[in-house]
Scaffold this motif. Structure first.
Motif, short mmCIF file in Angstrom:
data_model
loop_
_atom_site.label_atom_id
_atom_site.label_comp_id
_atom_site.label_asym_id
_atom_site.label_seq_id
_atom_site.Cartn_x
_atom_site.Cartn_y
_atom_site.Cartn_z
N LEU A 12 0.83 -1.19 0.00
CA LEU A 12 0.00 0.00 0.00
C LEU A 12 0.87 1.25 0.00
N HIS A 13 0.30 2.32 -0.52
CA HIS A 13 0.95 3.63 -0.46
C HIS A 13 0.18 4.45 0.57
N ILE A 14 0.84 4.72 1.69
CA ILE A 14 0.19 5.40 2.80
C ILE A 14 0.72 6.82 2.91
N GLY A 15 -0.20 7.77 2.99
CA GLY A 15 0.17 9.17 3.18
C GLY A 15 -0.05 9.57 4.62
N VAL A 16 0.84 10.39 5.14
CA VAL A 16 0.71 10.91 6.50
C VAL A 16 0.79 12.44 6.42
N VAL A 17 -0.22 13.11 6.91
CA VAL A 17 -0.24 14.58 6.92
C VAL A 17 0.02 15.04 8.34
N GLY A 18 1.13 15.74 8.51
CA GLY A 18 1.55 16.17 9.84
C GLY A 18 2.82 15.44 10.22
N ALA A 19 3.90 16.19 10.46
CA ALA A 19 5.19 15.57 10.77
C ALA A 19 5.63 15.85 12.20
N GLY A 20 4.64 16.03 13.08
CA GLY A 20 4.95 16.18 14.50
C GLY A 20 5.23 14.83 15.13
N GLY A 23 2.79 12.11 13.87
CA GLY A 23 3.01 11.83 12.45
C GLY A 23 4.28 11.06 12.22
N ARG A 24 5.36 11.43 12.89
CA ARG A 24 6.63 10.72 12.75
C ARG A 24 6.49 9.26 13.16
N GLY A 25 5.80 9.05 14.27
CA GLY A 25 5.61 7.67 14.74
C GLY A 25 4.83 6.82 13.75
N ILE A 26 3.81 7.42 13.15
CA ILE A 26 2.99 6.70 12.16
C ILE A 26 3.82 6.37 10.92
N VAL A 27 4.64 7.33 10.49
CA VAL A 27 5.53 7.09 9.34
C VAL A 27 6.45 5.91 9.64
N GLN A 28 7.07 5.93 10.83
CA GLN A 28 8.00 4.86 11.18
C GLN A 28 7.29 3.51 11.24
N LEU A 29 6.12 3.47 11.86
CA LEU A 29 5.40 2.21 12.00
C LEU A 29 5.12 1.55 10.66
N PHE A 30 4.55 2.33 9.73
CA PHE A 30 4.13 1.71 8.46
C PHE A 30 5.29 1.52 7.49
N PHE A 150 -1.28 5.92 19.84
CA PHE A 150 -0.83 6.45 21.12
C PHE A 150 0.67 6.67 21.07
N ASN A 151 1.13 7.64 21.82
CA ASN A 151 2.54 8.03 21.80
C ASN A 151 3.36 7.25 22.84
N PRO A 152 4.51 6.71 22.45
CA PRO A 152 5.13 6.68 21.12
C PRO A 152 4.52 5.58 20.25
N VAL A 153 4.18 5.92 19.02
CA VAL A 153 3.41 5.03 18.16
C VAL A 153 4.07 3.66 17.96
N PRO A 154 5.37 3.58 17.65
CA PRO A 154 5.94 2.25 17.42
C PRO A 154 5.93 1.34 18.64
N LEU A 155 5.95 1.93 19.84
CA LEU A 155 6.03 1.13 21.06
C LEU A 155 4.67 0.86 21.69
#
Length: 510
Positions: A12-20, A23-30, A150-155
């Motif tokens: 899949l191609h996933i877009g994330v809007v917001g790099a706070g 947003g960073r955690g979601i980018v890392q996860l996927f 939830f923060n931190p997203v990857p953990l």
């Protein structure tokens, strides 16, 4: 309407809007899960800085041997920044993680709909806003859902998939699949205030604050009992200082108002003056605690009095910890009396009752009476409750006796349900009402609270450990004493207590 789940990395191609932070955690996860991820932020420097922070985190994982260097190279190829919102046009799923402002989110979703294909799934990471209100700005609200991490997203390995009123079930299935494909637990929740985790977590804060309001105990004493006695990672006041009282107060007020001023979620009058004074917690150097160089300054604890050379004690024969209390008396060379009238100190262990009422019920002299909480494990921390008229000599003797084997003791004022009973009963009651309203399935409720809030047990499982009848007894005791509808028991608890079945028992199918 959901997306077909193709096999293989980068399906899949996933877009994330917001790099706070979120947003960073979601980018890392996927990106770590094998998807192509594109990140956009309205601030020109935020996107590149956010992606650099993600790569820095992953580089540290490589250095620790927790991620292969080849995997990092693959992620660098899959994850990228965008310079305009239009660069997300080809995305299969877009997850919004911008400021928690309804107007901003609605405007963003309207702009996204003009860019993406009709098959693109739009998800909001909102933590407190109604998803249906965000989706109402869209021509196709059926493709909009909540996806709350939830923060931190990857953990924090849980995410809430929120189905708004118009959300197509296939969208929920798609989001659940990609979350679970990334190694997180996906819990499906209806679009209600606070969703599941923030909703279920209200009891810890609101009841902790209520206990302090009533001058039963100080913030640090409440935290000590719940952390040491019940196994919470942090007490409510430690948590409020960590998250920031300015943020938490808005969430408390928002959930209370969105639930039509439901008394169970009533915010505390202690909070607004502290917010006005800037006592937010760690980030301001002072909240419920003071902080120096980022470290909490521990408040002074009550000193342990000296044990009297001669002491006579009566223990209620129905006390759950009778044997342990009797052993303390023997080891302290005190005398155990068989009649309360012959003793200097009388020890009772009520459930759903205050010390004063227990003394009257048992025909004891209130000035000689001290209550000990039977809910918290006796070997971890002991909570000792005084009647309105407990004599200071009795208080000190009981404190010295209870602390004589080195177990910490917390001395509190009179209160139906001590600290632990009140907080656990409130948590269980709110969770039971979530189950009663089918906001989430029981299994999802239990898993989300354990992972998202870090509680030792799921709330209904915790209620079973104590016993549904006892939980009901605590709530009814509070109702009788205070007349406050915040303590009215959920029918979910009352019915299962009456039938003698587990609180985890689902409703019969119709």
């Amino acid at each position: 309407m959901g997306l077909p789940q193709a096999e293989g990395k980068g399906a899949l191609h996933i877009g994330v809007v917001g790099a706070g932070t979120m947003g960073r955690g979601i980018v890392q996860l996927f990106a770590q899960a094998g998807h192509a991820v594109s990140c956009f932020d309205e601030k020109p420097d935020a996107g590149p800085q956010g992606l650099a922070a993600v790569f820095s985190t992953l580089e540290s994982l490589v250095a620790k041997g927790r991620l292969a260097s080849g995997a990092l190279d693959d992620i660098r190829r899959r994850a990228k920044c965008c310079t305009s919102l239009g660069d997300l046009a080809e995305c299969d799923v877009i997850i919004e993680a911008v400021v928690e402002d309804i107007a901003v989110k609605r405007g963003l979703f309207a702009r996204l709909e003009a860019i993406v294909s009709d098959k693109c799934v739009l998800a909001t990471n909102t933590s407190s806003l109604i998803v249906a209100e965000i989706a109402s700005a869209c021509r196709h609200p059926e493709r909009v859902a909540g996806l709350h991490f939830f923060n931190p997203v990857p953990l924090m390995k849980v995410a809430e998939v929120i189905a708004a009123v118009r959300t197509d079930p296939s969208i929920v299935a798609t989001l659940r699949a990609i979350v679970e494909g990334a190694g997180h637990k996906a819990v499906v929740v209806s679009d209600q205030p606070g969703f599941l985790v923030n909703h279920a977590g209200r009891g810890l804060y609101t009841e902790g604050l209520r206990i302090v309001e009533e001058q039963v105990a100080s913030p640090s004493e409440v935290d000590d009992v719940l952390r040491d006695g019940l196994g919470f990672r942090m007490g409510p006041f430690e948590l409020l200082d960590l998250t920031g009282l300015d943020v938490s107060s808005r969430v408390m007020t928002s959930i209370y108002e969105q639930f039509q001023q439901e008394p169970r979620f009533r915010p505390s009058s202690l909070v607004p003056p502290r917010v006005a004074a800037g006592l937010y917690g760690r980030k301001t150097g002072e909240g419920w605690y003071r902080y120096e160089n980022g470290q909490r300054v521990e408040p002074a604890r009550k000193s342990i009095p000296s044990l009297p050379s001669r002491l006579s004690v009566w223990i209620d024969p129905d006390a759950p910890d009778f044997d342990a209390l009797a052993a303390l008396v023997r080891n302290a060379a005190a005398k155990q009396r068989s009649h309360a009238s012959e003793a200097e100190v009388c020890l009772v262990q009520p459930v759903g009752e205050d010390a004063t009422s227990a003394a009257i019920r048992l025909g004891l002299e209130p000035a000689k009476c001290v209550a000990i909480d039977p809910i918290t494990p006796f070997a971890r921390r002991r909570t000792m409750m005084l009647t309105v008229t407990t004599a200071s000599a009795v208080r000190d003797a009981a404190h010295a006796l209870l602390a004589s084997d080195g177990v910490p003791v917390t001395v509190i004022g009179d209160s139906v349900g001590f600290i632990a009973q009140r907080v656990i009963a409130t948590i269980v009651n709110i969770a039971a009402n979530i189950a009663q309203r089918a906001i989430a399935e029981v299994e999802d409720l239990e898993a989300a609270v354990r992972v998202g809030l870090g509680y030792p047990f799921g709330p209904l499982h915790w209620g079973d450990r104590i016993g549904a009848a006892k939980i009901l007894q605590i709530l009814n005791g509070q109702m009788r004493t205070t007349g406050d509808p915040r303590y009215r028991p959920s029918p979910w608890i009352a019915r299962r207590a009456a039938l003698g079945v587990s609180l985890l028992t689902p409703e019969a199918s119709r």
